[in-house]
Design a protein around this motif. Structure first.
Motif, PDB file in Angstrom:
ATOM      1  N   PRO A  44       9.718   3.162   5.622  1.00 48.62           N
ATOM      2  CA  PRO A  44       9.770   3.129   4.154  1.00 48.62           C
ATOM      3  C   PRO A  44      11.062   3.774   3.672  1.00 48.62           C
ATOM      4  O   PRO A  44      11.511   4.773   4.241  1.00 48.62           O
ATOM      5  CB  PRO A  44       8.561   3.965   3.720  1.00 48.62           C
ATOM      6  CG  PRO A  44       7.770   4.239   4.942  1.00 48.62           C
ATOM      7  CD  PRO A  44       8.627   3.984   6.125  1.00 48.62           C
ATOM      8  N   ILE A  45      11.679   3.194   2.658  1.00 49.64           N
ATOM      9  CA  ILE A  45      12.906   3.780   2.114  1.00 49.64           C
ATOM     10  C   ILE A  45      12.592   5.117   1.454  1.00 49.64           C
ATOM     11  O   ILE A  45      13.307   6.097   1.644  1.00 49.64           O
ATOM     12  CB  ILE A  45      13.583   2.798   1.138  1.00 49.64           C
ATOM     13  CG1 ILE A  45      14.113   1.594   1.923  1.00 49.64           C
ATOM     14  CG2 ILE A  45      14.715   3.489   0.377  1.00 49.64           C
ATOM     15  CD1 ILE A  45      14.627   0.456   1.069  1.00 49.64           C
ATOM     16  N   ALA A  46      11.503   5.172   0.715  1.00 48.96           N
ATOM     17  CA  ALA A  46      11.071   6.443   0.122  1.00 48.96           C
ATOM     18  C   ALA A  46      10.500   7.326   1.229  1.00 48.96           C
ATOM     19  O   ALA A  46       9.875   6.834   2.169  1.00 48.96           O
ATOM     20  CB  ALA A  46      10.013   6.198  -0.951  1.00 48.96           C
ATOM     21  N   HIS A  47      10.723   8.611   1.134  1.00 44.28           N
ATOM     22  CA  HIS A  47      10.208   9.536   2.150  1.00 44.28           C
ATOM     23  C   HIS A  47       8.689   9.600   2.045  1.00 44.28           C
ATOM     24  O   HIS A  47       8.139  10.065   1.047  1.00 44.28           O
ATOM     25  CB  HIS A  47      10.813  10.933   1.959  1.00 44.28           C
ATOM     26  CG  HIS A  47      10.400  11.882   3.031  1.00 44.28           C
ATOM     27  ND1 HIS A  47      10.995  11.885   4.274  1.00 44.28           N
ATOM     28  CD2 HIS A  47       9.451  12.842   3.059  1.00 44.28           C
ATOM     29  CE1 HIS A  47      10.425  12.824   5.019  1.00 44.28           C
ATOM     30  NE2 HIS A  47       9.496  13.416   4.297  1.00 44.28           N
ATOM     31  N   ARG A  48       8.032   9.098   3.052  1.00 47.99           N
ATOM     32  CA  ARG A  48       6.568   9.151   3.155  1.00 47.99           C
ATOM     33  C   ARG A  48       6.243   9.827   4.479  1.00 47.99           C
ATOM     34  O   ARG A  48       6.728   9.406   5.523  1.00 47.99           O
ATOM     35  CB  ARG A  48       5.946   7.754   3.121  1.00 47.99           C
ATOM     36  CG  ARG A  48       6.291   6.928   1.914  1.00 47.99           C
ATOM     37  CD  ARG A  48       5.507   7.384   0.704  1.00 47.99           C
ATOM     38  NE  ARG A  48       5.764   6.491  -0.407  1.00 47.99           N
ATOM     39  CZ  ARG A  48       6.202   6.897  -1.580  1.00 47.99           C
ATOM     40  NH1 ARG A  48       6.418   8.181  -1.799  1.00 47.99           N
ATOM     41  NH2 ARG A  48       6.406   6.036  -2.549  1.00 47.99           N
ATOM     42  N   THR A  49       5.408  10.836   4.436  1.00 50.76           N
ATOM     43  CA  THR A  49       5.079  11.552   5.669  1.00 50.76           C
ATOM     44  C   THR A  49       3.922  10.911   6.414  1.00 50.76           C
ATOM     45  O   THR A  49       3.641  11.288   7.544  1.00 50.76           O
ATOM     46  CB  THR A  49       4.740  13.021   5.372  1.00 50.76           C
ATOM     47  OG1 THR A  49       3.667  13.067   4.437  1.00 50.76           O
ATOM     48  CG2 THR A  49       5.955  13.757   4.825  1.00 50.76           C
ATOM     49  N   SER A  50       3.268   9.942   5.803  1.00 46.26           N
ATOM     50  CA  SER A  50       2.133   9.295   6.440  1.00 46.26           C
ATOM     51  C   SER A  50       2.002   7.872   5.920  1.00 46.26           C
ATOM     52  O   SER A  50       2.250   7.624   4.735  1.00 46.26           O
ATOM     53  CB  SER A  50       0.848  10.072   6.128  1.00 46.26           C
ATOM     54  OG  SER A  50      -0.287   9.363   6.569  1.00 46.26           O
ATOM     55  N   PRO A  51       1.576   6.936   6.768  1.00 47.78           N
ATOM     56  CA  PRO A  51       1.312   5.593   6.249  1.00 47.78           C
ATOM     57  C   PRO A  51       0.185   5.601   5.220  1.00 47.78           C
ATOM     58  O   PRO A  51       0.105   4.707   4.383  1.00 47.78           O
ATOM     59  CB  PRO A  51       0.946   4.778   7.489  1.00 47.78           C
ATOM     60  CG  PRO A  51       0.650   5.763   8.558  1.00 47.78           C
ATOM     61  CD  PRO A  51       1.357   7.025   8.206  1.00 47.78           C
ATOM     62  N   PHE A  52      -0.644   6.634   5.244  1.00 48.40           N
ATOM     63  CA  PHE A  52      -1.717   6.750   4.256  1.00 48.40           C
ATOM     64  C   PHE A  52      -1.176   7.023   2.853  1.00 48.40           C
ATOM     65  O   PHE A  52      -1.883   6.880   1.870  1.00 48.40           O
ATOM     66  CB  PHE A  52      -2.707   7.848   4.664  1.00 48.40           C
ATOM     67  CG  PHE A  52      -3.410   7.530   5.956  1.00 48.40           C
ATOM     68  CD1 PHE A  52      -4.425   6.583   5.998  1.00 48.40           C
ATOM     69  CD2 PHE A  52      -3.038   8.171   7.119  1.00 48.40           C
ATOM     70  CE1 PHE A  52      -5.067   6.286   7.185  1.00 48.40           C
ATOM     71  CE2 PHE A  52      -3.678   7.879   8.313  1.00 48.40           C
ATOM     72  CZ  PHE A  52      -4.691   6.935   8.353  1.00 48.40           C
ATOM     73  N   ASN A  53       0.108   7.408   2.764  1.00 44.51           N
ATOM     74  CA  ASN A  53       0.741   7.676   1.477  1.00 44.51           C
ATOM     75  C   ASN A  53       1.516   6.487   0.926  1.00 44.51           C
ATOM     76  O   ASN A  53       2.104   6.586  -0.150  1.00 44.51           O
ATOM     77  CB  ASN A  53       1.709   8.867   1.599  1.00 44.51           C
ATOM     78  CG  ASN A  53       0.998  10.145   1.965  1.00 44.51           C
ATOM     79  OD1 ASN A  53      -0.185  10.305   1.723  1.00 44.51           O
ATOM     80  ND2 ASN A  53       1.723  11.054   2.590  1.00 44.51           N
ATOM     81  N   LEU A  54       1.553   5.376   1.668  1.00 45.92           N
ATOM     82  CA  LEU A  54       2.283   4.203   1.192  1.00 45.92           C
ATOM     83  C   LEU A  54       1.597   3.603  -0.033  1.00 45.92           C
ATOM     84  O   LEU A  54       0.374   3.566  -0.117  1.00 45.92           O
ATOM     85  CB  LEU A  54       2.364   3.135   2.283  1.00 45.92           C
ATOM     86  CG  LEU A  54       3.151   3.488   3.537  1.00 45.92           C
ATOM     87  CD1 LEU A  54       3.080   2.347   4.541  1.00 45.92           C
ATOM     88  CD2 LEU A  54       4.587   3.818   3.223  1.00 45.92           C
ATOM     89  N   THR A  55       2.413   3.115  -0.955  1.00 43.05           N
ATOM     90  CA  THR A  55       1.874   2.430  -2.125  1.00 43.05           C
ATOM     91  C   THR A  55       1.469   1.010  -1.721  1.00 43.05           C
ATOM     92  O   THR A  55       1.857   0.519  -0.646  1.00 43.05           O
ATOM     93  CB  THR A  55       2.931   2.350  -3.241  1.00 43.05           C
ATOM     94  OG1 THR A  55       4.008   1.507  -2.782  1.00 43.05           O
ATOM     95  CG2 THR A  55       3.463   3.733  -3.618  1.00 43.05           C
ATOM     96  N   ALA A  56       0.748   0.332  -2.594  1.00 37.46           N
ATOM     97  CA  ALA A  56       0.370  -1.052  -2.328  1.00 37.46           C
ATOM     98  C   ALA A  56       1.620  -1.921  -2.147  1.00 37.46           C
ATOM     99  O   ALA A  56       1.669  -2.793  -1.277  1.00 37.46           O
ATOM    100  CB  ALA A  56      -0.505  -1.588  -3.460  1.00 37.46           C
ATOM    101  N   GLU A  57       2.639  -1.665  -2.944  1.00 35.78           N
ATOM    102  CA  GLU A  57       3.883  -2.423  -2.831  1.00 35.78           C
ATOM    103  C   GLU A  57       4.566  -2.167  -1.488  1.00 35.78           C
ATOM    104  O   GLU A  57       5.128  -3.077  -0.879  1.00 35.78           O
ATOM    105  CB  GLU A  57       4.847  -2.073  -3.980  1.00 35.78           C
ATOM    106  CG  GLU A  57       4.377  -2.517  -5.343  1.00 35.78           C
ATOM    107  CD  GLU A  57       3.442  -1.507  -6.030  1.00 35.78           C
ATOM    108  OE1 GLU A  57       3.187  -0.407  -5.461  1.00 35.78           O
ATOM    109  OE2 GLU A  57       2.961  -1.826  -7.119  1.00 35.78           O
TER     110      GLU A  57
END
Length: 151
Positions: free
Chosen positions: A57-70
């Motif tokens: 993800p381009i945005a810093h996400r520490t977990s796939p559980f934090n990914l947005t629907a987009e």
């Protein structure tokens, strides 16, 4: 949104120079094939499963559980495009996919092409991409392309 000191945030410009690079609005895919320096930075020995890469993800996400629907949709779109690119280059016999969800690290999806003549085809992700003994007899020889059908 990026995080200072995060390898994946800090190195996105470097990843754009990978042998295979695809980007959309929410994530990137890169795979180091003949770029030994980038493979070394990623902890990959030279010539062990060329084409192994990651969707980040381009945005810093520490977990796939934090990914947005987009971001989930964009990840899927990129995964399909990565598969098409890798199949055209290497005709793998399959793929191993693995999310990395470790505290404090940038989440990323490993996309690893797998081959019928790979010595450790039956073992886990870490041994498949990090162990020199998993080098195929000819790392650049295309697979038999069992997954050549369109999705």
């Amino acid at each position: 949104m990026t995080e200072d000191g995060c390898h994946f945030c800090d190195q996105q410009a470097r990843f754009r120079k990978a042998d295979v690079y695809i980007e959309n609005d929410f994530c990137i895919f890169f795979a180091a094939m003949r770029d030994h320096e980038l493979r070394a930075e990623a902890g990959l020995p030279p010539d062990v499963l060329p084409g192994s890469g990651a969707i980040i993800p381009i945005a810093h996400r520490t977990s796939p559980f934090n990914l947005t629907a987009e971001e989930w949709t964009a990840t899927h779109d990129l995964l399909v495009k990565a598969r098409e690119a890798l199949h055209e280059l290497l005709a793998p016999d399959g793929y191993t996919l693995r999310w990395s969800d470790m505290t404090g690290l940038h989440a990323h999806l490993h996309v690893i092409p797998r081959f019928h003549d790979e010595p450790m085809w039956h073992q886990g992700v870490r041994s498949s991409i990090n162990v020199p003994e998993n080098r195929r007899p000819d790392p650049w020889h295309p697979g038999i392309g069992r997954h050549s059908r369109k999705l």
